[in-house]
Scaffold this motif. Structure first.
Motif, PDB file in Angstrom:
ATOM      1  N   SER A 173       3.972  11.091   9.214  1.00 56.80           N
ATOM      2  CA  SER A 173       4.259   9.750   9.724  1.00 56.80           C
ATOM      3  C   SER A 173       4.432   9.815  11.238  1.00 56.80           C
ATOM      4  O   SER A 173       5.000  10.776  11.767  1.00 56.80           O
ATOM      5  N   ALA A 176       5.009   7.193  15.001  1.00 54.52           N
ATOM      6  CA  ALA A 176       5.335   5.867  15.521  1.00 54.52           C
ATOM      7  C   ALA A 176       5.429   5.901  17.041  1.00 54.52           C
ATOM      8  O   ALA A 176       5.558   6.970  17.649  1.00 54.52           O
ATOM      9  N   LYS A 191       6.289   0.495  16.261  1.00 53.60           N
ATOM     10  CA  LYS A 191       5.184   0.421  15.308  1.00 53.60           C
ATOM     11  C   LYS A 191       4.639   1.812  15.037  1.00 53.60           C
ATOM     12  O   LYS A 191       4.800   2.735  15.846  1.00 53.60           O
ATOM     13  N   GLY A 192       3.996   1.942  13.884  1.00 55.23           N
ATOM     14  CA  GLY A 192       3.432   3.236  13.536  1.00 55.23           C
ATOM     15  C   GLY A 192       2.848   3.224  12.143  1.00 55.23           C
ATOM     16  O   GLY A 192       2.472   2.175  11.604  1.00 55.23           O
ATOM     17  N   THR A 193       2.801   4.391  11.538  1.00 60.44           N
ATOM     18  CA  THR A 193       2.211   4.561  10.211  1.00 60.44           C
ATOM     19  C   THR A 193       3.102   5.461   9.360  1.00 60.44           C
ATOM     20  O   THR A 193       3.490   6.549   9.799  1.00 60.44           O
ATOM     21  N   ASP A 225       3.328   7.875   6.215  1.00 61.25           N
ATOM     22  CA  ASP A 225       2.465   8.733   5.417  1.00 61.25           C
ATOM     23  C   ASP A 225       3.367   9.573   4.526  1.00 61.25           C
ATOM     24  O   ASP A 225       4.144  10.403   5.014  1.00 61.25           O
ATOM     25  N   CYS A 257      10.125   6.938   9.395  1.00 55.36           N
ATOM     26  CA  CYS A 257      10.204   6.820  10.856  1.00 55.36           C
ATOM     27  C   CYS A 257      11.520   6.142  11.197  1.00 55.36           C
ATOM     28  O   CYS A 257      11.982   5.262  10.458  1.00 55.36           O
ATOM     29  N   ASP A 293       2.682   4.060   1.857  1.00 54.50           N
ATOM     30  CA  ASP A 293       1.804   4.472   2.957  1.00 54.50           C
ATOM     31  C   ASP A 293       1.261   3.242   3.684  1.00 54.50           C
ATOM     32  O   ASP A 293       0.968   2.212   3.064  1.00 54.50           O
ATOM     33  N   GLY A 294       1.088   3.385   4.993  1.00 58.79           N
ATOM     34  CA  GLY A 294       0.462   2.293   5.736  1.00 58.79           C
ATOM     35  C   GLY A 294       1.166   1.987   7.042  1.00 58.79           C
ATOM     36  O   GLY A 294       2.226   2.544   7.372  1.00 58.79           O
ATOM     37  N   ASP A 295       0.558   1.072   7.787  1.00 57.63           N
ATOM     38  CA  ASP A 295       1.060   0.699   9.109  1.00 57.63           C
ATOM     39  C   ASP A 295       2.293  -0.197   9.001  1.00 57.63           C
ATOM     40  O   ASP A 295       2.461  -0.931   8.019  1.00 57.63           O
ATOM     41  N   GLU A 328       5.159  -2.603  11.748  1.00 56.80           N
ATOM     42  CA  GLU A 328       5.457  -3.114  13.088  1.00 56.80           C
ATOM     43  C   GLU A 328       6.741  -3.919  13.025  1.00 56.80           C
ATOM     44  O   GLU A 328       6.903  -4.800  12.178  1.00 56.80           O
TER      45      GLU A 328
END
Length: 239
Positions: free
Chosen positions: A16, A18, A81-83, A85, A100, A214-216, A218
């Motif tokens: 992950s 961000a 923001k980030g992802t 995983d 995160c 999982d995923g973005d 914000e």
């Protein structure tokens, strides 16, 4: 010491990631929309000096017209923001991954002493609808304890909705009462709970996303303030 910090599961070999950016002005926001970095603090100071000189030249009619636009003024915010995983690194000894976090610096003089004057915190934010936890590190005889409460609200701006390019759109205001916080340690709820009362001394504040999806993501954070809240709303709030 220092400013807000980012932490992610890379500390346990995770994937992950961000970023966090302070968006001070509409110009900063425009630059982010165009994939650029916000302007430097030095440049902002230089620009603010020029703006102040221009403002001093405004006549009364200019001031009156500006008052009608107050509700559309830009509100500075942190964009995090980030992802997420959730894959677990094969070389890691952990059984789960995918988080995160951001955290404020520790407040001076041992923390912010609320002195029994407030019963909760109000968060002014824009959420994407994922469940974020608000984390409070407080003065305690158990140093590893963290008090957490979830910001679990619908997306502030629904997917597919056109975003205001001047302000980024409206913010939600979420009140989180101290009585609703739970005690956690290492990301797990303590078997024995204890109340977070209004005489708490807050040492730092943070946010975490660890929803197992999982995923973005914000999240925009504009303000955190201590409040008194009852059935009528925030006590002393001016309409």
């Amino acid at each position: 010491k220092g400013g807000w910090r980012i932490t992610d599961d890379s500390v346990i070999g995770g994937y992950s990631r961000a970023t966090m950016k302070l968006v001070r002005t509409n110009e900063d926001f425009q630059r982010i929309l165009n994939g650029q970095e916000p302007i430097s603090i030095l440049q902002q100071l230089q620009d603010s000096t020029v703006q102040q000189q221009q403002n001093e030249e405004l006549d009364e009619s200019d001031v009156e017209s500006n008052n009608g636009r107050m509700e559309n003024e830009f509100v500075p915010f942190i964009r995090w923001k980030g992802t997420i995983d959730t894959r677990v690194n094969e070389e890691s000894k952990v059984q789960r991954s995918g988080f995160c976090s951001i955290r404020s610096p520790e407040f001076p003089f041992g923390g912010v002493d609320l002195g029994g004057r407030y019963n909760g915190l109000e968060i002014m934010c824009r959420s994407d609808g994922r469940p974020y936890s608000l984390n409070l590190k407080v003065e305690s005889y158990i140093p590893d304890d963290l008090f957490q409460c979830f910001i679990n609200i619908p997306a502030t701006i629904e997917p597919g909705t056109q975003i205001c390019t001047k302000t980024g759109g409206r913010f939600d205001r979420v009140v989180m009462l101290f009585q609703h916080f739970i005690v956690t340690s290492g990301g797990r709820m303590r078997a024995t709970q204890r109340d977070l009362d209004n005489s708490v001394k807050i040492q730092s504040i943070g946010l975490t996303l660890m929803d197992g999806v999982d995923g973005d993501f914000e999240f925009d954070l504009a303000r955190i303030r201590a409040v008194n809240y009852d059935e009528s709303g925030v006590v002393g709030e001016v309409d």
